[in-house]
Scaffold this motif. Structure first.
Motif, short mmCIF file in Angstrom:
data_model
loop_
_atom_site.label_atom_id
_atom_site.label_comp_id
_atom_site.label_asym_id
_atom_site.label_seq_id
_atom_site.Cartn_x
_atom_site.Cartn_y
_atom_site.Cartn_z
N UNK A 156 -17.38 -5.77 -7.60
CA UNK A 156 -16.41 -4.71 -7.91
C UNK A 156 -15.92 -4.17 -6.57
N UNK A 157 -14.60 -4.09 -6.44
CA UNK A 157 -13.99 -3.64 -5.18
C UNK A 157 -13.44 -2.24 -5.38
N UNK A 158 -13.85 -1.34 -4.51
CA UNK A 158 -13.46 0.06 -4.64
C UNK A 158 -12.63 0.49 -3.45
N UNK A 159 -11.65 1.32 -3.71
CA UNK A 159 -10.88 1.90 -2.62
C UNK A 159 -11.72 3.04 -2.05
N UNK A 160 -12.15 2.90 -0.81
CA UNK A 160 -13.11 3.86 -0.29
C UNK A 160 -12.48 4.80 0.74
N UNK A 164 -6.54 -20.68 -2.09
CA UNK A 164 -5.52 -21.63 -1.63
C UNK A 164 -4.16 -20.95 -1.75
N UNK A 165 -3.30 -21.57 -2.52
CA UNK A 165 -1.97 -20.95 -2.69
C UNK A 165 -1.85 -20.30 -4.06
N UNK A 166 -2.94 -20.36 -4.83
CA UNK A 166 -2.88 -19.83 -6.19
C UNK A 166 -3.26 -18.34 -6.22
N UNK A 167 -2.55 -17.56 -7.02
CA UNK A 167 -2.95 -16.17 -7.24
C UNK A 167 -3.80 -16.14 -8.51
N UNK A 168 -5.04 -15.75 -8.38
CA UNK A 168 -5.93 -15.76 -9.55
C UNK A 168 -5.76 -14.50 -10.40
N UNK A 169 -5.60 -13.38 -9.72
CA UNK A 169 -5.31 -12.14 -10.46
C UNK A 169 -4.72 -11.15 -9.48
N UNK A 170 -4.08 -10.12 -9.99
CA UNK A 170 -3.57 -9.07 -9.11
C UNK A 170 -3.55 -7.76 -9.85
N UNK A 171 -3.77 -6.67 -9.11
CA UNK A 171 -3.69 -5.35 -9.74
C UNK A 171 -3.63 -4.24 -8.69
N UNK A 172 -3.27 -3.05 -9.16
CA UNK A 172 -3.28 -1.89 -8.27
C UNK A 172 -4.70 -1.32 -8.24
N UNK A 173 -5.23 -1.17 -7.07
CA UNK A 173 -6.55 -0.55 -6.94
C UNK A 173 -6.34 0.89 -6.46
N UNK A 174 -6.98 1.82 -7.15
CA UNK A 174 -6.91 3.22 -6.74
C UNK A 174 -8.31 3.77 -6.72
N UNK A 175 -8.46 4.99 -6.17
CA UNK A 175 -9.77 5.63 -6.29
C UNK A 175 -9.97 5.85 -7.79
N UNK A 176 -11.12 5.58 -8.30
CA UNK A 176 -11.41 5.64 -9.74
C UNK A 176 -10.89 4.45 -10.54
N UNK A 205 -2.45 3.90 -3.61
CA UNK A 205 -2.40 2.72 -4.48
C UNK A 205 -2.27 1.47 -3.63
N UNK A 206 -3.21 0.57 -3.81
CA UNK A 206 -3.17 -0.68 -3.06
C UNK A 206 -2.95 -1.83 -4.04
N UNK A 230 0.85 -1.19 0.00
CA UNK A 230 0.00 0.00 0.00
C UNK A 230 0.89 1.24 0.00
N UNK A 231 0.58 2.15 -0.90
CA UNK A 231 1.44 3.33 -1.03
C UNK A 231 0.62 4.60 -1.06
N UNK A 232 1.20 5.63 -0.48
CA UNK A 232 0.56 6.95 -0.57
C UNK A 232 1.54 7.88 -1.28
N UNK A 233 1.03 8.60 -2.24
CA UNK A 233 1.87 9.59 -2.92
C UNK A 233 1.34 10.97 -2.57
N UNK A 234 2.24 11.83 -2.16
CA UNK A 234 1.84 13.19 -1.83
C UNK A 234 2.37 14.15 -2.89
N UNK A 235 1.79 15.34 -2.90
CA UNK A 235 2.35 16.40 -3.75
C UNK A 235 2.40 17.65 -2.91
#
Ligand code: HEM
Lengths: 478, 294
Positions: free
Chosen positions: A305-309, A284-296, A276-277, A231-236
């Motif tokens: 559907x899983x949303x970053x809330x 089990x031990x299998x990874x079915x899919x993976x991705x970065x979830x962000x707002x939007x 970014x998560x 999990x990452x936070x980016x600031x500006x």
């Protein structure tokens, strides 16, 4: 005798029933009804913005809310699922459905007819009487018209996109949209889950859709787990504007009399640019899919559907050398024996920051310790500070995402029909359509074209189409 | 470039922007005054100058919007300060473009320029012009499309309502043969009035797109395509009222005054969607997901 009387009662009832059905059908296929229903609908929508939706009745009453009897009788705090609102929605649905059904034959099946024919233009034709019909047909074709009907007294030609079928089609599309809403209303459900770094979580909805029981076999499966990998936070860096709040000073700046304005950077001028998560779907031990979830940028899997809330920051703190560890979240009161007044931890800053000059830096991970709105210390993981003589150590700080998840089978239908309605409606509104009803009369041995043009669509210019037609008629003659 | 240099450059540009913006507000005010003189006296030259001034102002305002876009490095309609400026510009520009064949009818210009002046003053006096970075929820490809189309429809509805109101005011004069000074006669007033419906027809699919794209965006960002949030709901009210208007235009009994009144109600609802809802939400203490645009 008895049977006769009973029969006549049944007949009366059937007659009354038939009359009622005819009346209902007539009302439901009327555009007057649609105007009234839509107007009431607009009033209902407004009502829903006046009363706080989702509020509790007791709380509302305690806060001095008005119209208590009405609020109670019409469920005004949950108005958009109240029976009154649902009944009106059903009437609107029936109104469009009956309208579309009754108008279908008018629009698609009957041969085109232009109603009563009252010509509005006459053109003396430069042809012989015997050639006139063929030549006019040719000119109409060159002007882009197609002949669609002919009866004893006149013919009808059409050009452009026929607007009645288009109007019918987007109303039919609206029916599909309403069905999409109905699917959402009956079957959608949602829930929330808090992820912890490098731990697997299961989807466990507390409640499902209103009629989900009917779709038992189709319920989305949740035999998988979500695993938060990173999990990452980016600031500006985001400067603050020094700007006066009184109106005269603002006017003075606008007139150039004052220069009381400046962007400034302070230590706290940081805004979150992105969360970014990295989430893995595992079984089990299998990874079915993976991705970065962000707002939007939600994750879609298994019908959900899983949303970053939201993001929760939590901390573990040790007081002196006490083996008992205190746990707290950002912004929560933390009462520590020996320290005056509660402390608050947060915000926790960790991650990267994009500076104003575009440099990217890694932030020094630390949390601010506040008391009565004032900073009293800063702690990095493992670091300690003395507050009122008490040693406080930050053992751990974690930033974790809260996901909301939703199952909503109404969405695909709603999108498809919404886009369909929009496209067809745009064609109808922005396009053009002309209908030319015409007849050729003979006056003093010369043929005369009698014509009436109707048009629809924003691009339809009757004057231009008349000019084009005349142009082709006279060009052919020459 | 050092951060300090960036700060002083941005401060300098904002100073220029504010002076330009105030000048633009004054010109809107001046052209509104001239439109008013024309409307009261029927003096054609006042109307002509007002229109030219408004056209010139749109060029200046376009420059302001380009400058703001450059300063912010993104589309210039994130905060209410920016949206109000965009609203004034788009309504005035739409008015000038749409009525180019009706150069002698100036009354709607009074409504449009007054509204633009009001929007500019509200922005300049009550909002902060500071540029902020986009919060994560607004970082979406839907953002620009959703807002641009919503504002297109707003601009068109403003002009339509101005024409509708002008028609309602001038029609009795035209009927008594007194409309000439205001650019309308018995032979052309109906055609002029027809512009109001055409404009609603033009704006309606844009508003439909704005609502649909808003729902698509909400579905991605908040996890739900519709939350009955006050701003969403008022956009639906506006859309429904304009649906009633379009239907009433197809019903002979309602085609006249009732339809005109509905068009103006549609405009009021549109203003509620744009601005009123923020006050309503605050007034009634209703939490609104959209309030961050304030
Ligand atoms: C959510 C509901 C509805 C929406 C959004 C809607 C939308 C519209 C719009 C925008 C128009 C104007 C288009 C034009 O000028 O051709 C229109 C026209 C029309 N609507 Fe609807 N409508 C709805 C419900 C209904 C219902 C229930 C009926 C049935 C009585 C109906 C019948 C018609 C008819 C016959 C026209 C054509 C008018 C003409 O020929 O000018 N509509 N509708």
């Amino acid at each position: 005798m008895k049977t006769l009387a009973a029969n006549s009662n049944v007949a009366k009832f059937l007659n009354a029933w038939n009359a009622f059905c005819r009346w209902t059908e007539r009302k439901l296929s009327s555009m007057y009804t649609s105007v009234y229903v839509l107007a009431v609908m607009a009033l209902f929508f407004m009502t829903g913005t006046i009363f706080p939706q989702g509020g509790e009745y007791e709380e509302y009453a305690r806060a001095g809310g008005g119209f208590l009897a009405l609020v109670n009788a019409f469920s005004l705090l949950d108005f958009f699922t109240s029976p009154v609102f649902l009944i009106l929605s059903i009437i609107l649905f029936l109104n469009i459905a009956v309208c579309a059904w009754k108008r279908y034959p008018l629009v698609f099946q009957t041969k085109k007819d232009a109603g009563s024919f009252a010509p509005e233009h006459t053109i003396e034709l430069p042809f012989t009487v015997s050639d006139a019909h063929e030549e006019v047909k040719k000119a109409l074709k060159k002007a882009g018209f197609r002949i669609i009907a002919r009866n004893a007294s006149y013919a009808v030609a059409e050009k452009g996109l026929p607007y009645r079928p288009l109007t019918w089609l987007y109303h039919a599309g609206l029916i599909a949209c309403l069905l999409g809403f109905a699917l959402t209303y009956f079957f959608a459900f949602e829930g929330e889950m808090r992820l912890k770094l490098r731990e697997a979580e299961t989807v466990m909805p507390e409640e499902t859709g209103r009629l989900m029981g009917l779709l038992r076999g189709y319920t989305p499966h949740s035999d998988f787990h979500l695993f938060l990998d990173r999990f990452m936070t980016e600031y500006a860096e985001s400067p603050r504007l020094e700007y006066p709040s009184d109106k005269l000073s603002r006017l003075a700046i606008g007139l150039g009399w004052s220069k009381n304005i400046a962007y400034e950077l302070t230590e706290n001028s940081l805004s979150v640019k992105d969360w970014r998560a990295k989430i893995k779907v595992i079984k089990g031990t299998r990874t079915l899919t993976e991705r970065f979830v962000e707002i939007n940028e939600p994750l879609k899997y298994g019908g959900y559907t899983f949303y970053l809330m939201d993001v929760v920051q939590s901390f573990k703190v040790r007081v002196e050398d006490n083996p008992l560890v205190l746990e707290t979240k950002a912004g929560e009161d933390l009462v520590i024996p020996g320290v005056d007044e509660p402390l608050k931890l947060g915000p926790w800053r960790a991650g990267t920051v994009k500076r104003l000059n575009n440099d990217i830096e890694v932030l020094k991970s630390q949390v601010t310790v506040m008391r009565r709105g004032e900073e009293v210390a800063r702690l990095s993981p493992g670091g300690s500070a003395f507050i009122d003589g008490t040693k406080i150590t930050l053992l751990d700080a974690v930033e974790a995402p809260v996901l909301s998840y939703r199952y909503d089978p109404g969405v695909p239908l709603l999108w498809a029909s919404g886009v369909f309605v929009l496209i067809i409606m745009s064609l109808r509104f922005f396009g053009y359509w002309f209908e030319a009803a015409y007849n050729i009369e003979e006056r003093d041995g010369r043929p005369v074209l009698e014509l009436r043009i109707r048009s629809a669509g924003l691009m339809a210019d009757e004057r231009r189409v008349m000019e084009r037609l005349k142009y082709h008629i006279f060009k052919q003659a020459s | 470039m050092l951060s300090d240099a960036v700060l002083s450059r941005d401060t300098f540009l904002l100073g220029i922007e504010l002076r330009l913006f105030w000048s633009i507000a004054f010109i809107y005010g001046f052209s509104a005054l001239l439109f008013l003189i024309h409307s009261v006296s029927g003096e054609g030259s006042a109307g002509r100058v007002a229109r030219s001034l408004l056209s010139f102002n749109i060029v200046l305002h376009t420059g302001l919007i380009v400058l703001r876009t450059f300063e912010a490095g993104r589309a210039p309609f994130e905060t209410l300060y920016e949206s109000l400026s965009w609203f004034a510009w788009s309504a005035s520009a739409t008015y000038i473009i749409v009525t180019r064949k009706w150069k002698d009818v100036y009354l709607p210009g009074l409504f449009v320029s007054s509204l633009s002046l009001g929007a500019c003053l509200y922005s300049l006096l009550s909002r902060s012009p500071g540029i902020t970075i986009l919060p994560p929820a607004l970082q979406s490809y839907w953002f620009e499309w959703h807002v641009v189309f919503a504002f297109f429809s707003y601009a068109v509805f403003v002009v339509s309502a101005s024409i509708e109101a002008s028609f309602l005011i001038l029609n009795p004069f035209v009927k008594r043969g007194l409309g000439r000074a205001w650019g309308l006669g018995a032979e052309n007033i109906e055609r002029y009035h027809g512009l109001a419906k055409k404009l609603v027809m033009f704006g309606y699919p844009f508003l439909t797109f704005a609502i649909l794209s808003g729902a698509a965006w909400a579905n991605e960002a908040w996890g739900r395509y519709w939350s009955w949030d006050p701003k969403e709901t008022w956009s639906l009210v506006t859309w429904t009222v304009f649906t009633v208007y379009l239907h009433s235009k197809a019903i002979p009994k309602y085609q006249g005054l009732p339809a005109s009144v509905i068009n103006i109600i549609g405009f009021v609802c549109m203003m509620m969607t744009f601005l009123g809802v923020n006050w309503l939400a605050k007034l009634l203490g209703i939490p609104s997901l959209h309030v961050y645009t304030v």
